[in-house]
Structure formats: C-alpha cells, structure tokens
Design a protein around this motif. Sequence first.
Motif, short mmCIF file in Angstrom:
data_model
loop_
_atom_site.label_atom_id
_atom_site.label_comp_id
_atom_site.label_asym_id
_atom_site.label_seq_id
_atom_site.Cartn_x
_atom_site.Cartn_y
_atom_site.Cartn_z
N MET A 1 0.84 -1.17 0.00
CA MET A 1 0.00 0.00 0.00
C MET A 1 0.88 1.23 0.00
O MET A 1 1.93 1.26 0.61
N GLY A 2 0.41 2.23 -0.68
CA GLY A 2 1.14 3.49 -0.72
C GLY A 2 0.18 4.65 -0.51
O GLY A 2 -1.00 4.56 -0.85
N VAL A 3 0.69 5.71 0.05
CA VAL A 3 -0.11 6.90 0.27
C VAL A 3 0.28 7.94 -0.77
O VAL A 3 1.47 8.20 -0.97
N VAL A 4 -0.71 8.50 -1.43
CA VAL A 4 -0.46 9.54 -2.43
C VAL A 4 -1.34 10.74 -2.10
O VAL A 4 -2.33 10.63 -1.40
N ILE A 5 -0.93 11.88 -2.61
CA ILE A 5 -1.76 13.08 -2.52
C ILE A 5 -2.36 13.31 -3.89
O ILE A 5 -1.65 13.33 -4.90
N LEU A 6 -3.67 13.46 -3.92
CA LEU A 6 -4.39 13.45 -5.18
C LEU A 6 -5.56 14.42 -5.10
O LEU A 6 -6.17 14.60 -4.05
N ASP A 7 -5.85 15.05 -6.22
CA ASP A 7 -7.08 15.84 -6.32
C ASP A 7 -7.67 15.62 -7.71
O ASP A 7 -7.10 14.92 -8.53
N GLY A 8 -8.82 16.22 -7.93
CA GLY A 8 -9.50 16.01 -9.20
C GLY A 8 -8.71 16.45 -10.40
O GLY A 8 -8.78 15.83 -11.47
N SER A 9 -7.92 17.51 -10.25
CA SER A 9 -7.16 18.01 -11.40
C SER A 9 -6.10 17.01 -11.85
O SER A 9 -5.79 16.91 -13.04
N THR A 10 -5.55 16.25 -10.91
CA THR A 10 -4.56 15.22 -11.24
C THR A 10 -5.19 14.16 -12.13
O THR A 10 -4.62 13.75 -13.15
N VAL A 11 -6.38 13.72 -11.75
CA VAL A 11 -7.07 12.67 -12.51
C VAL A 11 -7.52 13.21 -13.86
O VAL A 11 -7.37 12.55 -14.88
N ARG A 12 -8.06 14.44 -13.87
CA ARG A 12 -8.49 15.04 -15.15
C ARG A 12 -7.32 15.20 -16.12
O ARG A 12 -7.46 14.97 -17.32
N ALA A 13 -6.17 15.61 -15.61
CA ALA A 13 -4.99 15.77 -16.47
C ALA A 13 -4.57 14.43 -17.06
O ALA A 13 -4.19 14.35 -18.23
N PHE A 14 -4.63 13.38 -16.26
CA PHE A 14 -4.28 12.04 -16.75
C PHE A 14 -5.23 11.62 -17.87
O PHE A 14 -4.79 11.16 -18.93
N VAL A 15 -6.52 11.80 -17.66
CA VAL A 15 -7.51 11.44 -18.69
C VAL A 15 -7.32 12.31 -19.93
O VAL A 15 -7.48 11.83 -21.06
N GLY A 16 -6.92 13.56 -19.73
CA GLY A 16 -6.72 14.48 -20.84
C GLY A 16 -5.49 14.18 -21.69
O GLY A 16 -5.41 14.61 -22.84
N GLU A 17 -4.54 13.46 -21.13
CA GLU A 17 -3.36 13.04 -21.90
C GLU A 17 -3.74 11.80 -22.69
O GLU A 17 -3.47 10.67 -22.29
N GLU A 18 -4.40 12.02 -23.81
CA GLU A 18 -5.02 10.95 -24.60
C GLU A 18 -4.09 9.75 -24.84
O GLU A 18 -4.48 8.60 -24.62
N GLU A 19 -2.88 10.01 -25.28
CA GLU A 19 -1.96 8.91 -25.60
C GLU A 19 -1.60 8.10 -24.35
O GLU A 19 -1.64 6.87 -24.37
N VAL A 20 -1.28 8.79 -23.27
CA VAL A 20 -0.91 8.12 -22.02
C VAL A 20 -2.12 7.37 -21.45
O VAL A 20 -2.01 6.21 -21.05
N PHE A 21 -3.27 8.03 -21.42
CA PHE A 21 -4.48 7.41 -20.90
C PHE A 21 -4.83 6.17 -21.71
O PHE A 21 -5.07 5.10 -21.14
N ASN A 22 -4.87 6.28 -23.03
CA ASN A 22 -5.24 5.13 -23.86
C ASN A 22 -4.26 3.98 -23.69
O ASN A 22 -4.68 2.82 -23.60
N ARG A 23 -2.98 4.28 -23.63
CA ARG A 23 -1.99 3.22 -23.44
C ARG A 23 -2.23 2.51 -22.10
O ARG A 23 -2.22 1.28 -22.03
N SER A 24 -2.46 3.27 -21.05
CA SER A 24 -2.69 2.69 -19.73
C SER A 24 -3.95 1.83 -19.70
O SER A 24 -3.94 0.71 -19.18
#
Length: 146
Positions: A1-24
Amino acid sequence: MGVVILDGSTVRAFVGEEEVFNRSVDERFAALDLNGDGVLSRAELRRALETFRLLETHFGIDVVTPPAEVAALYNSIFDQFDLDRSGTVDRDEFRSEMRRILLAIADGLGDFPLQIVLEDDDQGSNLLQQAVDLEAAKTAAAASDK
C-alpha cells in the motif's frame, strides 16, 4: 500500500493526456482479456471486478451477500461497459467507460488535495497511481527546466 496526494485536477490531467491514458487503459484491457480474443466477456470482466472487492462493506470484513444480488451487481456493471449491447466489451467501449469512471472520481475528489491509500499493484495498472506518477513527472520536468 502506498499513500499519495491526489485531487480532481490530477485525474483530469491524466484522462486528458489521450496517448498516455489510452496506453494505460489498453494495457489493463489486455490483462483482462484472458483468452486474447480482443473483447471482454461477462466472465472476464466479472473476474476483474471481483478483485475490487465491491461487496466488502465493513472495513475489511467480508459480508455474506445473496448470490442473486451479486449477479445483479456484476451484470449491471457489465451493462454500463457494453455500450452497443453486443454481449461483449471491446477496447473502445472499455476506454469510454474507464474515462467516464475516472472523470466521475475526479469530480468526487474536487479541487482539494487528499491523502489516499492505494493498494500496490504488481502489474502497475492502478490508474490513479498512474495519474499521480504522470503529474510527478510533469512537475519534475518543469523544475528541471528552470
């Protein structure tokens, strides 16, 4: 288990990176497609959903859920992924639903950073961890440019 700091903008940015998101998401799809036929069956998606422990409701203690309720839950989730009602989930349907799920998570997180515990993933396919890693890489790159 790991602890991370996260907010909505982090997740939105990941989804917005089309190539990275699609590959994942495609990597996750391939791992779930056990027979390699290019689509997910109900059984394949159910096997994956079972690892999420959706029915664990009492702080790590399993509860007995009637089999009909379990089947209804998994069928309902499958139906959300199976957009064309073909009885299977193809890669595009999987991408679309994962995008929708992650954006809903982002909306739920809001704009205030939260500490979240993420389970370790041997396959490196935890999408929230990948979102955090992408943001960290961007931050490190921006810092090194200064």
